[in-house]
Design a protein around this motif. Structure first.
Motif, PDB file in Angstrom:
ATOM      1  N   SER A 122       0.991  -1.321   0.019  1.00  0.00           N
ATOM      2  CA  SER A 122      -0.094   0.018   0.061  1.00  0.00           C
ATOM      3  C   SER A 122       0.713   1.367   0.037  1.00  0.00           C
ATOM      4  N   GLY A 123       0.352   2.413  -0.462  1.00  0.00           N
ATOM      5  CA  GLY A 123       1.064   3.713  -0.379  1.00  0.00           C
ATOM      6  C   GLY A 123       1.566   3.830   0.827  1.00  0.00           C
ATOM      7  N   GLN A 124       3.190   4.177   0.855  1.00  0.00           N
ATOM      8  CA  GLN A 124       3.590   4.631   2.173  1.00  0.00           C
ATOM      9  C   GLN A 124       3.909   6.139   1.873  1.00  0.00           C
ATOM     10  N   VAL A 164       9.018  -4.538  -9.071  1.00  0.00           N
ATOM     11  CA  VAL A 164       8.703  -4.463 -10.639  1.00  0.00           C
ATOM     12  C   VAL A 164       7.669  -3.270 -10.980  1.00  0.00           C
ATOM     13  N   LYS A 165       7.353  -2.320 -10.258  1.00  0.00           N
ATOM     14  CA  LYS A 165       6.354  -1.402 -10.674  1.00  0.00           C
ATOM     15  C   LYS A 165       6.254  -0.347  -9.376  1.00  0.00           C
ATOM     16  N   THR A 166       6.218   0.806  -9.493  1.00  0.00           N
ATOM     17  CA  THR A 166       6.018   1.859  -8.503  1.00  0.00           C
ATOM     18  C   THR A 166       5.125   2.918  -8.962  1.00  0.00           C
ATOM     19  N   THR A 167       4.169   3.366  -7.970  1.00  0.00           N
ATOM     20  CA  THR A 167       3.548   4.569  -8.479  1.00  0.00           C
ATOM     21  C   THR A 167       3.772   5.606  -7.313  1.00  0.00           C
ATOM     22  N   VAL A 168       4.239   6.925  -7.923  1.00  0.00           N
ATOM     23  CA  VAL A 168       4.614   7.896  -6.888  1.00  0.00           C
ATOM     24  C   VAL A 168       3.863   9.219  -7.020  1.00  0.00           C
ATOM     25  N   PHE A 169       2.971   9.398  -5.991  1.00  0.00           N
ATOM     26  CA  PHE A 169       2.198  10.296  -6.133  1.00  0.00           C
ATOM     27  C   PHE A 169       2.761  11.562  -5.282  1.00  0.00           C
ATOM     28  N   LEU A 170       2.486  12.742  -5.795  1.00  0.00           N
ATOM     29  CA  LEU A 170       3.174  13.935  -5.556  1.00  0.00           C
ATOM     30  C   LEU A 170       2.067  15.128  -5.303  1.00  0.00           C
ATOM     31  N   ALA A 171       2.309  15.799  -4.131  1.00  0.00           N
ATOM     32  CA  ALA A 171       1.023  16.867  -3.847  1.00  0.00           C
ATOM     33  C   ALA A 171       1.409  18.039  -4.714  1.00  0.00           C
ATOM     34  N   ASP A 172       2.792  18.033  -5.227  1.00  0.00           N
ATOM     35  CA  ASP A 172       3.211  19.370  -6.001  1.00  0.00           C
ATOM     36  C   ASP A 172       4.238  18.742  -7.255  1.00  0.00           C
ATOM     37  N   MET A 173       3.870  19.057  -8.540  1.00  0.00           N
ATOM     38  CA  MET A 173       4.826  18.085  -9.365  1.00  0.00           C
ATOM     39  C   MET A 173       6.021  19.097  -9.308  1.00  0.00           C
ATOM     40  N   SER A 180      19.347   0.192  -7.837  1.00  0.00           N
ATOM     41  CA  SER A 180      20.610  -0.155  -8.506  1.00  0.00           C
ATOM     42  C   SER A 180      20.409  -1.269  -9.458  1.00  0.00           C
ATOM     43  N   GLY A 181      20.934  -1.208 -10.849  1.00  0.00           N
ATOM     44  CA  GLY A 181      20.372  -1.959 -11.724  1.00  0.00           C
ATOM     45  C   GLY A 181      19.459  -1.530 -12.522  1.00  0.00           C
ATOM     46  N   ASP A 182      18.615  -2.478 -13.099  1.00  0.00           N
ATOM     47  CA  ASP A 182      17.315  -2.007 -13.813  1.00  0.00           C
ATOM     48  C   ASP A 182      16.563  -1.331 -12.826  1.00  0.00           C
ATOM     49  N   PHE A 183      15.624  -0.250 -13.316  1.00  0.00           N
ATOM     50  CA  PHE A 183      14.830   0.358 -12.394  1.00  0.00           C
ATOM     51  C   PHE A 183      13.394  -0.215 -12.777  1.00  0.00           C
ATOM     52  N   PRO A 184      12.404  -0.147 -11.572  1.00  0.00           N
ATOM     53  CA  PRO A 184      11.245  -0.885 -12.118  1.00  0.00           C
ATOM     54  C   PRO A 184      10.446   0.137 -13.150  1.00  0.00           C
ATOM     55  N   ALA A 185       9.283  -0.466 -13.482  1.00  0.00           N
ATOM     56  CA  ALA A 185       8.580   0.534 -14.128  1.00  0.00           C
ATOM     57  C   ALA A 185       7.701   1.490 -13.199  1.00  0.00           C
ATOM     58  N   ARG A 186       7.469   2.662 -13.812  1.00  0.00           N
ATOM     59  CA  ARG A 186       6.951   3.757 -12.767  1.00  0.00           C
ATOM     60  C   ARG A 186       6.135   4.823 -13.277  1.00  0.00           C
ATOM     61  N   SER A 187       5.082   4.835 -12.414  1.00  0.00           N
ATOM     62  CA  SER A 187       4.212   6.152 -12.646  1.00  0.00           C
ATOM     63  C   SER A 187       4.257   7.095 -11.833  1.00  0.00           C
ATOM     64  N   ALA A 188       4.328   8.306 -12.216  1.00  0.00           N
ATOM     65  CA  ALA A 188       4.514   9.602 -11.142  1.00  0.00           C
ATOM     66  C   ALA A 188       3.457  10.376 -11.671  1.00  0.00           C
ATOM     67  N   LEU A 220       3.477  15.003   1.438  1.00  0.00           N
ATOM     68  CA  LEU A 220       3.962  15.773   0.279  1.00  0.00           C
ATOM     69  C   LEU A 220       4.099  14.475  -0.777  1.00  0.00           C
ATOM     70  N   VAL A 221       4.314  13.361  -0.448  1.00  0.00           N
ATOM     71  CA  VAL A 221       4.890  12.227  -1.467  1.00  0.00           C
ATOM     72  C   VAL A 221       4.052  10.962  -0.829  1.00  0.00           C
ATOM     73  N   GLU A 222       3.677  10.155  -1.654  1.00  0.00           N
ATOM     74  CA  GLU A 222       3.232   8.687  -1.169  1.00  0.00           C
ATOM     75  C   GLU A 222       3.670   7.811  -2.253  1.00  0.00           C
ATOM     76  N   ILE A 223       4.087   6.454  -1.974  1.00  0.00           N
ATOM     77  CA  ILE A 223       4.863   5.761  -2.972  1.00  0.00           C
ATOM     78  C   ILE A 223       4.249   4.251  -2.817  1.00  0.00           C
ATOM     79  N   GLU A 224       3.469   3.824  -3.690  1.00  0.00           N
ATOM     80  CA  GLU A 224       3.131   2.241  -3.497  1.00  0.00           C
ATOM     81  C   GLU A 224       3.899   1.542  -4.591  1.00  0.00           C
ATOM     82  N   VAL A 225       3.868   0.069  -4.207  1.00  0.00           N
ATOM     83  CA  VAL A 225       4.949  -0.660  -5.190  1.00  0.00           C
ATOM     84  C   VAL A 225       4.189  -2.089  -5.166  1.00  0.00           C
ATOM     85  N   ILE A 226       4.565  -2.705  -6.344  1.00  0.00           N
ATOM     86  CA  ILE A 226       4.492  -3.944  -6.611  1.00  0.00           C
ATOM     87  C   ILE A 226       5.854  -4.774  -6.621  1.00  0.00           C
TER      88      ILE A 226
END
Length: 125
Positions: free
Chosen positions: A30-32, A73-82, A97-105, A116-122
């Motif tokens: 869940s989003g942290q 393998v996947k992250t979603t980053v939520f920002l209160a301010d781009m 390190s190495g290959d980065f996961p797929a990501r949405s921001a 200000l920031v919330e991050i969820e991952v798979i």
């Protein structure tokens, strides 16, 4: 079959959800937020410090489930301010390190507790 993952090394859920759910070889975290689990207060500073704490919380949950940052393998980053994107991106990049996961921001109107920031991952093994 799903398995609930919890750890006191990350903030407890503040609503009707779990810190993480493991389903087969997948782990859904869940989003942290950038909250210190020991004090329940925000990481001091701004979006960069909150992102670093959110990633620390994610790492603790991963560890509790027997996963590691490289399993994400996947992250979603939520920002209160781009406008914080570059700062958060720098902190984020340093944790992988190495290959980065797929990501949405994405920018959102508000985050829980006015974070200000919330991050969820798979993660997958």
């Amino acid at each position: 079959m799903k398995h609930v993952i919890t750890t006191p090394q990350a903030p407890a859920a503040i609503g009707p959800y779990s810190q993480a759910i493991q389903a087969g070889n997948l782990l859904f975290i869940s989003g942290q937020l950038g909250l210190d689990p020991a004090t329940g207060t925000w990481a001091e500073g701004g979006a960069g410090e909150q992102a670093a704490q959110a990633l620390k919380n994610i790492s603790a949950i991963l560890s509790a489930a027997g996963y590691a940052m490289q399993d994400i393998v996947k992250t979603t980053v939520f920002l209160a301010d781009m406008a914080d994107f570059a700062t958060v991106n720098e902190v984020y990049a340093a944790r992988f390190s190495g290959d980065f996961p797929a990501r949405s921001a994405v920018a959102v109107r508000t985050l829980p507790k006015n974070g200000l920031v919330e991050i969820e991952v798979i993660a997958a093994r």
